[in-house]
Write an enzyme that holds these catalytic residues in place. Structure first.
Site, PDB file in Angstrom:
ATOM      1  CG  ASP A 166     -21.683  46.096 -38.323  1.00  0.00           C
ATOM      2  OD1 ASP A 166     -22.760  46.372 -38.550  1.00  0.00           O
ATOM      3  OD2 ASP A 166     -20.952  45.299 -38.786  1.00  0.00           O
TER       4      ASP A 166
ATOM      5  NE  ARG B 212     -20.498  32.589 -43.202  1.00  0.00           N
ATOM      6  CZ  ARG B 212     -20.768  33.688 -44.027  1.00  0.00           C
ATOM      7  NH1 ARG B 212     -20.962  34.678 -43.442  1.00  0.00           N
ATOM      8  NH2 ARG B 212     -20.387  33.820 -45.291  1.00  0.00           N
TER       9      ARG B 212
ATOM     10  CG  PHE C  10     -18.534  31.903 -48.637  1.00  0.00           C
ATOM     11  CD1 PHE C  10     -17.368  32.532 -48.393  1.00  0.00           C
ATOM     12  CD2 PHE C  10     -19.893  32.535 -48.904  1.00  0.00           C
ATOM     13  CE1 PHE C  10     -17.585  34.011 -48.294  1.00  0.00           C
ATOM     14  CE2 PHE C  10     -20.184  33.747 -48.653  1.00  0.00           C
ATOM     15  CZ  PHE C  10     -18.629  34.719 -48.428  1.00  0.00           C
TER      16      PHE C  10
ATOM     17  CE1 TYR D 100     -30.273  61.250 -59.815  1.00  0.00           C
ATOM     18  CE2 TYR D 100     -29.717  63.559 -59.366  1.00  0.00           C
ATOM     19  CZ  TYR D 100     -29.204  62.140 -59.491  1.00  0.00           C
ATOM     20  OH  TYR D 100     -27.834  61.797 -59.889  1.00  0.00           O
TER      21      TYR D 100
ATOM     22  CE  LYS E 109     -27.426  41.708 -42.602  1.00  0.00           C
ATOM     23  NZ  LYS E 109     -26.857  42.355 -43.579  1.00  0.00           N
TER      24      LYS E 109
ATOM     25  CG  PHE F 298     -19.659  40.867 -41.599  1.00  0.00           C
ATOM     26  CD1 PHE F 298     -20.354  39.552 -41.418  1.00  0.00           C
ATOM     27  CD2 PHE F 298     -19.976  41.512 -42.799  1.00  0.00           C
ATOM     28  CE1 PHE F 298     -21.254  38.879 -42.421  1.00  0.00           C
ATOM     29  CE2 PHE F 298     -20.900  40.750 -43.647  1.00  0.00           C
ATOM     30  CZ  PHE F 298     -21.452  39.851 -43.326  1.00  0.00           C
ATOM     31  CB  THR F 299     -17.255  38.522 -45.255  1.00  0.00           C
ATOM     32  OG1 THR F 299     -18.735  38.861 -45.119  1.00  0.00           O
ATOM     33  CG2 THR F 299     -17.132  37.143 -44.712  1.00  0.00           C
TER      34      THR F 299
HETATM   35  N1  F0G Z   1     -22.072  44.131 -40.899  1.00  0.00           N
HETATM   36  C1  F0G Z   1     -22.523  42.802 -40.336  1.00  0.00           C
HETATM   37  C2  F0G Z   1     -22.470  42.163 -38.983  1.00  0.00           C
HETATM   38  C3  F0G Z   1     -23.515  41.949 -41.277  1.00  0.00           C
HETATM   39  O1  F0G Z   1     -23.888  40.668 -41.102  1.00  0.00           O
HETATM   40  C4  F0G Z   1     -23.503  42.428 -42.650  1.00  0.00           C
HETATM   41  C5  F0G Z   1     -24.240  41.523 -43.524  1.00  0.00           C
HETATM   42  C6  F0G Z   1     -22.959  43.558 -43.146  1.00  0.00           C
HETATM   43  C7  F0G Z   1     -22.314  44.409 -42.108  1.00  0.00           C
HETATM   44  C8  F0G Z   1     -23.101  44.087 -44.476  1.00  0.00           C
HETATM   45  O2  F0G Z   1     -24.291  44.735 -44.643  1.00  0.00           O
HETATM   46  O3  F0G Z   1     -25.272  43.141 -46.705  1.00  0.00           O
HETATM   47  O4  F0G Z   1     -26.185  45.242 -46.155  1.00  0.00           O
HETATM   48  O5  F0G Z   1     -23.939  45.108 -47.358  1.00  0.00           O
HETATM   49  N2  F0G Z   1     -24.545  40.459 -43.318  1.00  0.00           N
HETATM   50  C9  F0G Z   1     -25.395  39.275 -44.163  1.00  0.00           C
HETATM   51  C10 F0G Z   1     -25.334  38.098 -43.420  1.00  0.00           C
HETATM   52  C11 F0G Z   1     -25.154  39.360 -45.699  1.00  0.00           C
HETATM   53  O6  F0G Z   1     -26.117  37.083 -43.963  1.00  0.00           O
HETATM   54  O7  F0G Z   1     -24.997  37.602 -42.265  1.00  0.00           O
HETATM   55  P1  F0G Z   1     -24.872  44.322 -46.249  1.00  0.00           P
END
Ligand code: F0G
Length: 456
Positions: A214, A381, A448, A71, A257, A123-124
């Site tokens: 990022d 997208r 989406f 832990y 990634k 990014f979302t």
């Molecule tokens: N930043 C970028 C550029 C991303 O593409 C993603 C995730 C994140 C941050 C967030 O990271 O998912 O580990 O919390 N992209 C995925 C995609 C979901 O399908 O493009 P995460």
């Protein structure tokens, strides 16, 4: 030019399901023509995302066994921390369950209501955390990034004029940090040049503004610098990456990634005070600062994945495989985002289906048609992902209306890419037969994921 094969051989295989046309038709109907709602068991080649879908190596699988699940003070955390310090070069690192866990903590600690956070396209999840903490996101990417057909080596670059205008207009004290994504996912996986990273850093530091990367696909970005930027062709990926990251004060990272694992992430920085405050929040949201939402074995796998990710053969095959698919489509005159980016090939649905209005959801319709044709799963997208304007309630209408064919790392061979290319090309030949969609169910947030459609 000599051809390149996968720089790995296959030790374990995962058999694929191939449904019949009639079965796919039924599965698509059940899923409301939304590829997010198709069961993975019904998918032949899954190009929904490159996130958490990488194949681990035998060494990573071996590393799982030695994971230390303590832990507190896990040995596996020490190993991961050392790997990030060595390869990424930051002083202080905290583990998180994935990228958005790091985005949450960074946004909470740095943003005050009324602040502005500039970024090279959004990014979302990144933008959502900035906005939840009261910031306004400002897009400072070069204009060309919003045009799918313009060929530029570094289409993810920050427009320095836009950035300095913002600093003049709102004042540096209203900008807690600049967020630079390397590469830019929403622009098509487009890279940022070393020169641009250096200039952004210099400009920001003149005003005392931090630069936070990022770094999600930073190794892929490094490859493009090696390939395209003068003076880097003989450099090792490892050294290019180190220099890139030296032009920042910290980063958020989705390990899902470029770190070649199925789950995990981190927040890194050089500022001791920010680190101390981040540790507090890691405990609240993620877990102890020695695991942050990952198990010991996850951290072992990620440490190993970080070293494998900077292997020059690995990264060159990775990018070349994406390009191999893209080039086949280019050769067949299929409209795609140019140049081909790092992690995906993006079909330009507006040009692919010019007979459809954007309100008929061309990208969603094309992704559905692709699944029906061959069982290949892609992701919309476009207008559906962009949601509605909060004030007017109208659809946001992004210029880019795209279908993303996202290539998982080390999972598919070039023969799979051939199958995908054949299917896209055959759809392009009969594109007039693809009709638009009507949205039957629209969820209020992140629509989406769960929206349902039927053919017009
Ligand atoms: N930043 C970028 C550029 C991303 O593409 C993603 C995730 C994140 C941050 C967030 O990271 O998912 O580990 O919390 N992209 C995925 C995609 C979901 O399908 O493009 P995460």
């Amino acid at each position: 030019k000599r051809r390149m094969a996968e720089p790995y051989k296959i030790k374990a295989v995962e058999p694929l399901t191939m449904l019949t046309y009639e079965e796919r038709k039924e599965a698509l109907k059940q899923a409301g023509f939304n590829t997010f709602l198709i069961d993975s068991a019904d998918v032949y080649i899954d190009l929904l995302t490159d996130s958490g879908t990488s194949a681990m190596s035998d060494r990573q699988w071996g590393a799982l066994m030695v994971g230390d699940e303590a832990y507190a003070g896990s040995k596996s955390w020490k190993k991961l921390e050392a790997a990030v310090r060595e390869i990424y070069g930051y002083k202080y690192i905290l583990p998180t369950h994935q990228g958005r866990g790091a985005e949450n903590i960074l946004s909470q600690l740095k943003i005050k209501p009324g602040d502005y956070v500039p970024g090279n396209m959004y990014f979302t999840t990144t933008r959502a955390h900035q906005e939840l903490n009261g910031a306004t996101f400002v897009d400072i990417i070069i204009n060309e990034a919003h045009d799918s057909s313009i060929e530029l080596p570094f289409k993810g670059n920050v427009d320095l004029q836009k950035l300095s205008n913002l600093i003049q207009n709102v004042g540096p004290e209203r900008i807690p940090y600049v967020c630079v994504a390397i590469t830019v996912n929403m622009a098509g996986g487009q890279p940022v040049s070393m020169q641009n990273l250096r200039e952004v850093y210099e400009l920001c530091h003149r005003y005392g503004i931090d630069v936070m990367f990022d770094a999600t696909r930073c190794v892929e970005n490094a490859y493009f610098i090696k390939e395209r930027e003068a003076g880097y062709s003989n450099h090792k990926i490892k050294d290019i990456l180190k220099e890139m990251l030296s032009y920042s004060d910290g980063c958020t990272m989705s390990g899902k990634k470029d770190c070649l694992v199925n789950i995990g992430g981190f927040l890194a920085m050089n500022d001791e005070d920010l680190y101390a405050r981040s540790r507090e929040l890691v405990v609240v949201y993620e877990g102890m600062p020695s695991y942050g939402g990952m198990s010991g074995r996850d951290m072992e796998a990620m440490a190993q994945g970080i070293y494998e990710s900077i292997d020059d053969h690995y990264i060159s095959h990775r990018i070349e495989q994406v390009r191999y698919l893209g080039q086949q489509l280019i050769d067949a005159d299929v409209p795609i985002v140019r140049p081909v980016g790092g992690h995906a090939v993006y079909l330009d649905a507006k040009q692919f289906l010019p007979h459809l209005q954007q309100e008929e959801f061309p990208a969603q319709a094309l992704a559905a048609a692709l699944y029906l044709d061959s069982g290949v799963r892609a992701m919309e997208r476009g207008i559906i992902s962009a949601g509605r304007n909060k004030e007017t309630g109208e659809h946001n209408k992004p210029r880019l209306e795209l279908v993303r064919l996202t290539i998982p790392r080390r999972v598919y061979t070039n023969s799979h890419m051939d199958v995908v290319a054949d299917s896209v090309i055959s759809l392009f030949e009969k594109r007039n037969q693809i009709s638009g969609l009507r949205m039957d169910y629209e969820p209020p947030t992140l629509r989406f994921f769960n929206a349902r459609f039927s053919p017009l």
